[in-house]
Write a protein that holds these residues in place. Structure first.
Motif: not given
Length: 315
Positions: A82-88, A126-131, A251-257, A259-267
């Protein structure tokens, strides 16, 4: 619990690619970045060596190759950590895949803190945020083997770019394959409850299930919702939970910034303001160590979900 199967979703990824090819899907090709043993696409390469392309440690170039293959009618699955697919390769995904909305599937393994001993450089949170920032990108993070295999099939069948996140760590298989239906963009309610809702993705779904059992023993009835598709988000299931439960823990294995939590909060902030607490990586980098120890250290476990839920309920 001794008879519960433990399977890493990266294994599900490789096995499903092999199965799809064996079923006669001749347009499916697989690209890898010198990581076929780790991403588990090696099982596909062994069965179909003429349809597996090792692009070397050059993920950015690999995305361009996949984009080109997709314009020729192939359905490329591009595989790396994920680090290289989404990041690099972010810029190449943006300009060569997402912008022209090409039919490229990104199989990103080794997502999150549970990469373990490989350490912060490989623990992509950080991959959810990037994608999520890319228009038209579908993002899927399956919770177990059954769901992961269904997700790969669904990604193959749909048109357009898809980002699939898979884990290194073996996790419990809790879905019953005979009765499970997967649909991109549709969440899954796993438990009944109206005191609080726990909205989780990936390996945190099973932790949410465990947390709900603990809370039930204390008289708290938690509704557990599995959000395997981060984007497009199932707004209906979340809004329903907000109306009926009044409080939500994500709950997610991702930065709270980002990702899923932020998507839910935005909605919810736009459509139904509701108290939300986010369980996830609290804007930190990871570190090296045994996967389960790290998950506990970073609060990515059932105990932290329980603690957060009880705090929200004043218990």
């Amino acid at each position: 619990m001794a008879d519960v199967k433990m399977i890493a979703t990266r294994e599900s990824y490789g096995n499903t690619l092999k199965a799809l090819a064996a079923e006669g899907h001749d347009d499916l090709v697989v690209l890898d970045a010198d990581l076929a043993a780790a991403t588990k696409t090696g099982v596909f390469r062994k069965a179909h060596p003429d349809r597996h392309f090792d692009c070397g440690i050059a993920e950015a170039n690999m995305m361009g190759v996949a984009a080109g293959l997709s314009t020729m009618g192939y359905v490329p699955f591009v595989s790396s950590f994920a680090m290289f697919a989404a990041g690099r390769a972010f810029e190449q995904i943006r300009n060569s895949v997402a912008y022209p909305h090409l039919n490229v599937k990104i199989g990103a393994t080794h997502g999150g803190i549970s990469v373990g001993e490989d350490g912060a450089s490989h623990q992509c949170c950080e991959d959810f945020a990037l994608m999520r920032s890319l228009p038209g990108m579908t993002i899927i993070c399956p919770a177990d083997d059954v769901e992961a295999r269904a997700a790969v099939r669904a990604a193959y069948e749909m048109q357009g770019p898809v980002y699939l996140r898979f884990g290194r760590l073996a996790v419990p298989v809790f879905h019953d394959e005979a009765n499970y239906h997967f649909e991109i963009g549709k969440g899954e309610q796993l438990t009944e409850g109206s005191d609080i809702a726990i909205v989780a993705t990936g390996l945190m779904v099973n932790e949410a299930r465990k947390a709900a059992e603990t809370l039930a023993a204390e008289g708290i009835h938690a509704r557990v919702i599995n959000i395997h598709t981060i984007k497009p988000l199932d707004e209906d299931i979340i809004l329903k939970a907000a109306r009926e439960c009044g409080r939500i823990v994500t709950a997610e294995e991702h930065n709270v910034i980002g990702g899923l939590g932020e998507a839910v909060c935005s909605l919810l902030s736009e459509k139904l303001p509701t108290p939300v607490r986010r369980v996830g990586v609290q804007d930190k980098f990871g570190c090296s160590g045994p996967a389960w120890d790290l998950l506990k250290e970073y609060g990515l476990d059932a105990a932290t979900i329980c603690k957060t839920a009880k705090e929200m309920l004043g218990r």
